[in-house]
Structure formats: structure tokens, C-alpha cells
Design an enzyme around this catalytic site. Structure first.
Site, short mmCIF file in Angstrom:
data_model
loop_
_atom_site.label_atom_id
_atom_site.label_comp_id
_atom_site.label_asym_id
_atom_site.label_seq_id
_atom_site.Cartn_x
_atom_site.Cartn_y
_atom_site.Cartn_z
N PRO A 89 0.82 -1.22 0.00
CG PRO A 89 -0.48 -1.40 1.92
CD PRO A 89 0.67 -2.02 1.21
CD GLU A 116 0.13 -8.90 9.22
OE1 GLU A 116 0.47 -9.07 8.02
OE2 GLU A 116 -0.56 -9.70 9.85
NE ARG A 153 -7.37 -5.61 -20.93
CZ ARG A 153 -7.37 -4.46 -21.56
NH1 ARG A 153 -6.49 -3.52 -21.24
NH2 ARG A 153 -8.25 -4.20 -22.51
CG ASP A 168 -8.12 -0.38 -23.20
OD1 ASP A 168 -7.51 0.69 -23.35
OD2 ASP A 168 -7.63 -1.38 -22.69
N1 ADE Z 1 -1.21 -4.90 0.11
C1 ADE Z 1 -2.21 -4.51 0.91
N2 ADE Z 1 -2.94 -3.55 0.36
C2 ADE Z 1 -2.40 -3.31 -0.86
C3 ADE Z 1 -2.70 -2.42 -1.92
N3 ADE Z 1 -3.72 -1.57 -1.85
N4 ADE Z 1 -1.93 -2.45 -3.00
C4 ADE Z 1 -0.89 -3.29 -3.08
N5 ADE Z 1 -0.55 -4.14 -2.11
C5 ADE Z 1 -1.29 -4.15 -1.02
#
Ligand code: ADE
Length: 260
Positions: A89, A116, A153, A168
Site C-alpha cells: 500500500p 503488516e 492483457r 480501450d
Molecule cells: N497490500 C495490501 N494492500 C495493498 C494495496 N492496496 N496495493 C498493493 N498491495 C497491497
């Protein structure tokens, strides 16, 4: 194109890689995906892949050494410098542009993180860290599958219809126009009672110039309504540019009317 995916949940990839466009591309040999179980790169009896964080705190952290061992094994297998994507994230947001960039690589490794965390020392082997959006998932397996799907793709031969990939949404920065298929006339109860759900006449007219124009207008209208942020980076042809100008003028006039 070849992908190596390193995960603690290899079973999560079985069905997604067996079905649909991706499954067929693998069957035909256009795409090669090898899913590697991180536990196979542990050296202890219990095949431990995570541990508590130094300094304390909740959750478990993916250990660096099994990941290093996995990358060494992949490097030895593939015999080339690796492009390594870590799902996280904290990464750069995946976009059509970054998918296009990755699709030009012959080989990509995806390391599935855990929410985590992953031992920071692995980052020295990571080419890029990728997030699929501003929300937190339990692990990197779904993001890895999303990245693989978006990238694969774009590889010639994966999607049967190259034209649909080129046209697309997002590849030019415009959202798609609405699509309809048979039957042309349909009546179905909606929230306000029976509704006539006829297909727009222009699509049944057989007039291809009118259809093309209508689709352009719809695509530009939708983008202006829903994702005006995309227009700054969009590549519009003269006709689309003109439609956008007309729509914007119309809206500006409406605003002025309201204010006055
Ligand atoms: N791991 C947990 N959430 C994630 C996300 N939004 N993008 C990539 N890896 C992740």
C-alpha cells in the site's frame, strides 16, 4: 511474457490463472506464469516465513532471507537481471501507463507482501513498489493478480482482439461510451415501475458516421461528468476536442445563467 510470483498462498492463484483470457494465454504459451511458494525457500523444519517486528508492535513481518533466496533462485533460473515488483500500500499507484511500461519487459517478478509489512532489507532487490489503490488488503496476492492481469492483457497475442485493447478506456484517457446488445427493445420493471429500455436509435440506424460521432460525444460527456481529472492527460482528436469545447461552453453558459 514471463511472470514469477512469490507468495505464501500459492493456492490463491490456481483458479484466476486457469480461467478466462489469462488462462487461455497461458495454455497457448503466449504467457508463462510460475507461482513460487515462499515456504520452499525457508531452511528451518517449520518453514517459517514471518516473525515478530523488532522494536515490538502488532502483526508479523515477512522475513528477508526466504525472499532473498527466492530471488536468487529465480535469477539463476531466468539467467538475467530481474525486474522485481513488490506489492504494497506504500507503493506507486498502478496506472494504465505503468502497466504499459511493465508490459514491455520480457520478464517480471512479483513479490506478494503482507499488510503488516515486509522486512525493509528486501527493498534493495526491489525495482518498484506498486499499490493498486488507496485501501488496505490483507495481502499482496490480489494486487499481484490485478497487476498481472492489467499488464498481461497489453502483451500482443494475449487478448484476441488487439483493436479492443488499443481502443480501450484509459489508453487514450477517455472513459468508454455506453454499449448495448440484443434485444433492441426491452421492458423491465425499474424502481419507478415498468420502464422502456430501448437502445438509442442511432445505434440501430446503420449510419456509421453518426454512430462514431455519438460514441465520441458519449465518451467525452462521461469523462467530463465522472473523471474530469483524466482530460488533462487525454489525447483527443479534433472531433473530440470540438465536442469537449461545446460541452464546456454549454456548461459555462448554464453556470452563468444560474449566477445571473
Ligand atoms: N497490500 C495490501 N494492500 C495493498 C494495496 N492496496 N496495493 C498493493 N498491495 C497491497
Amino acid at each position: 511474457m514471463t511472470f514469477d510470483i512469490v507468495t505464501i498462498f500459492p493456492a490463491m492463484f490456481e483458479q484466476p490463472l486457469a480461467a478466462g483470457v489469462i488462462g487461455r494465454a497461458i495454455e497457448r504459451g503466449v504467457l508463462d506464469v510460475k507461482v513460487r511458494d515462499l515456504r520452499d525457500f525457508t531452511t528451518d523444519r517449520h518453514r517459517v516465513v514471518d516473525d515478530v517486528p523488532f522494536g515490538g508492535g502488532p502483526g508479523m513481518v515477512l522475513k528477508a532471507d526466504p525472499l532473498f533466496r527466492a530471488l536468487d533462485a529465480i535469477e539463476a533460473d531466468r539467467g538475467q537481471q530481474l525486474t522485481v515488483v513488490l506489492t504494497s500500500p506504500q507503493g506507486e499507484r498502478l496506472t494504465q501507463e505503468s502497466a504499459q511500461r511493465l508490459s514491455r519487459q520480457a520478464h517480471v517478478v512479483v513479490l506478494c507482501g503482507r499488510y503488516e509489512g515486509v522486512d525493509e532489507r528486501i527493498r534493495q532487490r526491489v525495482t518498484e513498489e506498486v499499490s493498486i489503490g488507496d485501501y488496505v488488503l490483507t495481502g499482496g496476492e490480489l494486487p499481484a493478480m490485478v497487476i498481472l492481469d492489467a499488464v498481461a492483457r497489453l502483451v500482443p497475442g494475449v487478448v484476441g482482439d488487439e483493436q479492443s485493447v488499443a481502443a480501450d478506456s484509459f489508453s487514450r484517457g477517455l472513459l468508454d461510451f455506453p454499449q448495448y446488445t440484443r434485444p433492441a427493445r426491452l421492458s423491465w420493471p425499474g424502481p419507478q415501475g415498468a420502464a422502456d429500455l430501448s437502445v438509442p436509435d442511432v445505434l440501430l440506424s446503420g449510419n456509421h458516421a453518426d454512430i462514431r460521432k455519438w460514441r465520441k460525444r458519449e465518451a467525452v460527456t462521461r469523462t467530463l461528468d465522472r473523471r474530469p481529472d483524466l482530460l488533462a492527460g487525454a489525447t483527443l482528436d479534433d472531433e473530440e476536442q470540438q465536442i469537449l469545447q461545446e460541452l464546456q461552453n454549454g456548461r459555462a453558459a448554464l453556470q452563468k445563467g444560474k449566477a445571473g
